[in-house]
Design an enzyme around this catalytic site. Sequence first.
Site, PDB file in Angstrom:
ATOM      1  N   ASP A  39       9.952   2.164  -1.812  1.00  0.00           N
ATOM      2  CA  ASP A  39       9.361   0.964  -1.863  1.00  0.00           C
ATOM      3  C   ASP A  39       8.211   1.589  -3.435  1.00  0.00           C
ATOM      4  O   ASP A  39       8.857   0.605  -4.139  1.00  0.00           O
ATOM      5  CB  ASP A  39       7.874   1.121  -0.877  1.00  0.00           C
ATOM      6  CG  ASP A  39       7.507   2.617  -0.223  1.00  0.00           C
ATOM      7  OD1 ASP A  39       7.728   3.255  -1.356  1.00  0.00           O
ATOM      8  OD2 ASP A  39       6.408   2.239   0.568  1.00  0.00           O
TER       9      ASP A  39
ATOM     10  N   GLU B  20      -0.507  -2.004   3.040  1.00  0.00           N
ATOM     11  CA  GLU B  20       0.632  -3.111   2.942  1.00  0.00           C
ATOM     12  C   GLU B  20       0.127  -4.341   3.176  1.00  0.00           C
ATOM     13  O   GLU B  20      -0.049  -5.263   1.832  1.00  0.00           O
ATOM     14  CB  GLU B  20       1.736  -2.447   3.065  1.00  0.00           C
ATOM     15  CG  GLU B  20       2.947  -1.099   1.829  1.00  0.00           C
ATOM     16  CD  GLU B  20       1.784   0.151   3.231  1.00  0.00           C
ATOM     17  OE1 GLU B  20       1.390  -0.527   4.952  1.00  0.00           O
ATOM     18  OE2 GLU B  20       1.980   1.054   3.020  1.00  0.00           O
TER      19      GLU B  20
ATOM     20  N   ARG C 195      -3.396  10.231  -3.528  1.00  0.00           N
ATOM     21  CA  ARG C 195      -4.083  10.721  -3.060  1.00  0.00           C
ATOM     22  C   ARG C 195      -5.666  11.268  -4.035  1.00  0.00           C
ATOM     23  O   ARG C 195      -7.105  10.541  -4.165  1.00  0.00           O
ATOM     24  CB  ARG C 195      -4.463  11.033  -1.714  1.00  0.00           C
ATOM     25  CG  ARG C 195      -3.317  10.185  -0.885  1.00  0.00           C
ATOM     26  CD  ARG C 195      -3.317  11.118   0.385  1.00  0.00           C
ATOM     27  NE  ARG C 195      -1.831   9.848   1.002  1.00  0.00           N
ATOM     28  CZ  ARG C 195      -1.889   9.997   2.443  1.00  0.00           C
ATOM     29  NH1 ARG C 195      -3.017  10.193   2.764  1.00  0.00           N
ATOM     30  NH2 ARG C 195      -0.846   9.600   3.369  1.00  0.00           N
TER      31      ARG C 195
END
Length: 684
Positions: free
Chosen positions: A449, A586, A321
């Site tokens: 993921d 997503e 981020r």
Amino acid sequence: MTKTDHVALTLPSTSIASITGGAGGDEGNLSRKSLRRSWNQLPRCQRNLIIMAITAFLFTALLFLPGDQLINIKDVHLKPGAAPFHIRRENTLQNPHHHPNLEKENKLYDDVPAAVASPMTDGSRLIKTKPAKDKLDGRMAYADGNTAEHVVKLPETVAAINDNNNGLIDIVNNVDQPIEEQSSLAISDPLNIRTELEEAIRQPFKLAGVSIESHLQNMETELAKGQHFHGATNERQAAVVAAFKHSWAGYKTYAWGHDNLKPVSQSSHEWFGLGLSIVDSLDTMYIMGLEDEFNEARDWVKNSLHFHTNRDVNLFEVTIRVLGGLLSAYHLSGDKMFLVKAAELGNRLLPSFLSPSGIPYSDVNLGERSAHSPKWSPDSSTSEVTTIQLEFRDLSRSTNVPIFERVVNVVNDKIHALDKSHGLVPIFINANTGTFRNYATISLGARGDSYYEYLLKQWLQTGRKDNDNLILDYMQAIDGVLTQLMRRTPREHWVYIGELINGHDFKPKMDHLTCYLPGTLLLGHDNGMPDSHLLLAKDLLDTCYQTYIRQPTQLAAEISYFALNDKDDSDIYVKPNDAHNLLRPEFIESLYYFYALTGNRTYQDMGWNIFQAFEKHSKVAAGYTSLGNVKNTLNTRMRDLMESFWMSETLKYFYLLFSDNRKEIDLEKWVFNSEGHPLPVYQH
Ligand code: DMJ
């Protein structure tokens, strides 16, 4: 009392003196003869008593000898010149095939294709692995070029380790090793990474020994030039910009400088104390052409973003981020201030890599410059330690300071060398030992993921080299997804990706997080990956869309379940505790890749339906909120949080999805990090 006196109590003194060792020479012979005579003169029962006493003594002495000395003695007799016992003992304990607690886990690795190594001219090894099976219990639906042999090229160091049985054992299961001996930084530190690392940590405001500003000033390579964006060109894009402005206004009014907005209670939420929403939104504003907003955010970053607070932050979250946000803002705008901030932050994140294994600790204190494992567990998440590489590499390339890239390359090498199950990884890894947690779940959702995402994206970032471990691991992993995790529902045949609980037991559960995969697969296919990836991408995209439009709110739940057989009422269902929606990006991200790479506007329409659902159910007076329940339009149970990824990712991908120019961001030149921040692609 003398010794003789003592023995005389039970035995004739002459006998005992001889037994316990008499003098040598004649005297000795005489003594031996007299001993025999004395022995023969003893009554039979007394002789038996003495024999029994000696036997008992020897037996007791044997019992008190340590076990490994017994083994040693035995082996020395059997095999003269055998290795010292302690090496053999360590191997026995460390060899997974001999450790009873590891037997179960080994089953997980049994199916990994046998590798055949052949030497290359450059000293590395070409490893040919068995191709994926095109049918497995009726589960595997796709077969194509993927069935060709995969050629995996191992770097020389890894090949050397694998050639050496003891070395392999150490890497796979080095739990019992002393920590200092495990340090991969120490092992693979010919260039003295650790010293450089410690130097950078000691001086966070410096690069290569001088102030960050002077270093950048003197740099020979060019700084970023900056890109131009023209703002919204159609109604849908304008609607997204309006949604962004609404979110930004709420954040500015009620949460300025804090991490997140709580839009229902109109207050703020603090996580790391780094103004996450501001830094995460910089490039979105730049791409949307929101100059005023971008400039006010820029001023805040310049004057108010500080990293010296004594507070633990999560390495992965801050990397994707904040570091990713700053670097992207730098590359898009060409404003060096962002790079200066990124470099300081990079230095302060480095303590995470001072672990014994080189696998980073999850938590780092930016002020104190120290790092540790999470409080709740000794392990880091696999996806977290493997989803920092794009950013650290870009920082190295942008500043000409190699240490950032080198520490994440160590992580890459280490993870590559670990045993996997069909290319799939357990979701926990220990930073001290550098090994995966036994029996951990395998998932393409939470904690797993982006390991798969960054294999592909790092390969794209570094010039798409042939025979690169990253892409070979990616191909093997997607084969694993196809053969081990992919299933279809029984009636409607929706394709989904399940999980392997404990690494073994299939669970028909898919996180919304997994809906990034169709986009990544398509991106890979566009760069030469097999058609099986494309087919899976398309099918999975359809399923993800279903998870939205089947809900009364037309918003997807955090987790969906899938029917295993006809007995289940519905092919796709959501359990009450999983019915929340966190404004996640997503699926929109995947739609964006489908549009950007195919030009097919159907994907825009799908996205528009979902955008309208957010407008209808998530929009409140001060922004957009997460919901507790997508299953009932009359009871959505607002959760009162707008996470920074809503402005960073979800709205950015909506905006780019609705663009008339599908190459508004050119995917040949840019690669998006896991938080939706575009970073430049390099030639190498
Ligand atoms: C984001 O922070 C990133 O996309 C991350 O990789 C996964 N989780 C959130 C969004 O859902």
